[in-house]
Design an enzyme around this catalytic site. Structure first.
Site, PDB file in Angstrom:
ATOM      1  N   ASP A 130     -20.936 -80.065 -57.630  1.00 29.69           N
ATOM      2  CA  ASP A 130     -19.503 -79.798 -57.493  1.00 29.69           C
ATOM      3  C   ASP A 130     -18.685 -80.997 -57.963  1.00 29.69           C
ATOM      4  O   ASP A 130     -18.534 -81.984 -57.245  1.00 29.69           O
ATOM      5  CB  ASP A 130     -19.190 -79.461 -56.030  1.00 29.69           C
ATOM      6  CG  ASP A 130     -17.719 -79.171 -55.794  1.00 29.69           C
ATOM      7  OD1 ASP A 130     -16.995 -78.917 -56.771  1.00 29.69           O
ATOM      8  OD2 ASP A 130     -17.291 -79.205 -54.622  1.00 29.69           O
ATOM      9  N   HIS A 258     -21.552 -51.626 -30.393  1.00 35.37           N
ATOM     10  CA  HIS A 258     -21.231 -50.359 -29.739  1.00 35.37           C
ATOM     11  C   HIS A 258     -20.973 -50.600 -28.257  1.00 35.37           C
ATOM     12  O   HIS A 258     -21.326 -51.656 -27.705  1.00 35.37           O
ATOM     13  CB  HIS A 258     -22.406 -49.398 -29.900  1.00 35.37           C
ATOM     14  CG  HIS A 258     -23.701 -50.018 -29.463  1.00 35.37           C
ATOM     15  ND1 HIS A 258     -24.085 -50.107 -28.143  1.00 35.37           N
ATOM     16  CD2 HIS A 258     -24.682 -50.636 -30.178  1.00 35.37           C
ATOM     17  CE1 HIS A 258     -25.249 -50.726 -28.054  1.00 35.37           C
ATOM     18  NE2 HIS A 258     -25.639 -51.070 -29.280  1.00 35.37           N
TER      19      HIS A 258
END
Length: 470
Positions: A130, A258
């Site tokens: 980078d 759930h």
């Protein structure tokens, strides 16, 4: 023989490419450098400052690590900060500042040395380099470095000429940079724009003709257009696929299990039971919560299992079902309690504790398998804006590990309690997490790793961390 088979099926796979012990690959006189199919890859960023290179580097690294490809970012700017300790102003980046130029070159070489150590001695597979890498000369140095060591090179060039996007990037990211600690916004903006000008003077973008032999992707204005050239292998293909799916539009992703199920109450894993009374109450409260958030264009996703569908039905909104979101398949252990698994399959119970991420239930799945089937879900989540995912404990752990950059060892033990919503909001270089408990009681299904994971352990030790259930 059985022990040997067990060892082979439970041992973590190692990468095929094995580096030589010396710094450079041995080659016969007159022969070319060997290029293995699975040789390490250097992903090299290219572009002016404030073009999102570090954002892309970190995000791509997180994705590659999540899918099981060991990847690490080498940020040359950090090497420069470590070497200089203090930053004065943009003049450090002037092309005629010979002393500073020497420091910057040394930092880049130091980073390349660390890249070599990572790829050759630390079992790394991909190194993301980078830096701006804006000149052909600098890129030639990197290419020669990679060629001598048998590494593949893939360039990612980020090009942006939209002043609003550039200013927003400077404001969001550079204001918090160590270079500008204690500086006000206007001074940061002024200095950084001058820093960009220093690079602009010598910027040589990847050229369609001169660089036609290189492998690269060009990203224009944060994904409005792409140009892809000579993709070499599946790693580069997956990187391109990923980069063409991400966006920077502000949004939130809501993760929820759930509602409590009937099998949750009994301490049984898997199955396809419906919601308990408290689970139905949670589904109702989840609907109220989502309504109170006033989320624009919210999409709701569930698995194919009854308990997630019943939870979504209570929201009274359209929803989509994904088979990829189904809970981990526990194979022969489906609908058993932990006590029953320890009683019937004590060896399997211990093997799972030894390596929970890679252990596969007999005739079932592992967490590693779930990550592979969730990749299309991650890609679609990256493409979307606001989404509510109603899923299961193992699936939610895998999704959460992606967004929070957790390791394979951490992933199976992430806490994802019932009746709790996790709101994930992407920020500059990471993800902000808010945990919202909706005040409906539920059983605890989280089991920590026990201290003793040996097959010979006592049943009491094996079951020491099993949560209480009815």
């Amino acid at each position: 023989m059985a022990d040997r088979l067990r060892e082979l099926t439970q041992t973590r796979l190692q990468k095929i490419w094995i580096p030589h012990q010396c710094d450079r690959l041995q080659q016969r006189r007159g022969s070319s450098i060997p290029q293995f199919t699975n040789s390490p890859t250097m992903i090299v960023m290219v572009g002016l400052p404030a073009r999102g290179k570090t954002y892309i580097s970190k995000k791509l690294t997180r994705y590659l690590n999540w899918i099981g490809t060991p990847t690490k970012v080498f940020n040359v700017g950090q090497y420069r900060r470590d070497a200089t300790q203090s930053y004065n102003n943009y003049q450090f980046f002037r092309a005629d500042n010979q002393e500073a130029m020497k420091i910057r070159k040394q930092c880049a070489l130091h980073a390349l040395k660390d890249v070599h150590t990572y790829l050759s001695r630390e079992e790394g597979h991909v190194a993301v380099f980078d830096a701006t890498n804006t000149t052909r000369e600098r890129r030639s140095v990197i290419l020669q470095f990679a060629k001598e060591r048998g590494y593949k090179v893939f360039f990612i060039e980020s090009i942006c000429d939209d002043p609003d996007i550039i200013a927003e990037n400077i404001t969001q990211v550079k204001l918090s940079s160590p270079d500008y600690t204690g500086c006000d916004r206007e001074k940061v903006l002024e200095d950084f724009l001058k820093r960009i000008d220093c690079y602009q003077m010598n910027y040589e973008p990847l050229h369609d003709d001169l660089d036609s032999s290189l492998s690269y992707i060009k990203i224009f204005n944060v994904g409005s257009r792409y140009l892809v050239n000579r993709v070499q292998d599946h790693i580069q293909s997956r990187a391109v696929y990923y980069l063409m799916n991400i966006h920077v539009t502000p949004r939130s992703i809501y993760l929820s299990r759930h509602g409590e199920s009937e099998l949750n109450l009994l301490g049984r894993i898997g199955g396809d039971s419906g919601l308990s009374v408290r689970g139905k109450q949670y589904a109702h409260e989840l609907g109220n919560f989502i309504k109170s958030q006033q989320i624009p264009d919210l999409k709701v996703w569930t698995s194919h299992m009854k308990r997630t569908i019943q939870t979504a039905e209570a929201l009274h909104v359209p929803y989509e079902q994904w088979k990829a979101l189904n809970e981990i398949d526990a194979g022969v252990c489906e609908e058993m309690t932990y006590e029953e698994i320890q009683d019937h399959f004590p060896e399997e119970f211990a093997l799972r504790d030894q390596d929970k991420y890679r252990y596969r239930y007999p005739k079932g799945e592992s967490y590693e398998d779930i990550v592979q089937r969730l990749e299309p879900v991650i890609m679609e989540l990256e493409r979307q804006e606001n989404v509510l995912v109603i899923c299961h404990q193992a699936v939610m752990r895998c999704l959460l590990a992606y967004f929070l950059d957790k390791t394979a060892e951490e992933l199976p033990y992430l806490k994802c309690p019932l009746h709790t919503v996790l709101k994930l909001t992407p920020v500059a270089y990471g993800c902000k997490v808010e945990s919202i408990y909706l005040n409906i009681e539920a059983v605890n299904t989280h089991r920590e790793k026990p201290l003793n994971v040996e097959v010979s352990r006592d049943p009491e030790e094996a079951l020491d961390t099993v949560p209480e259930h009815f």
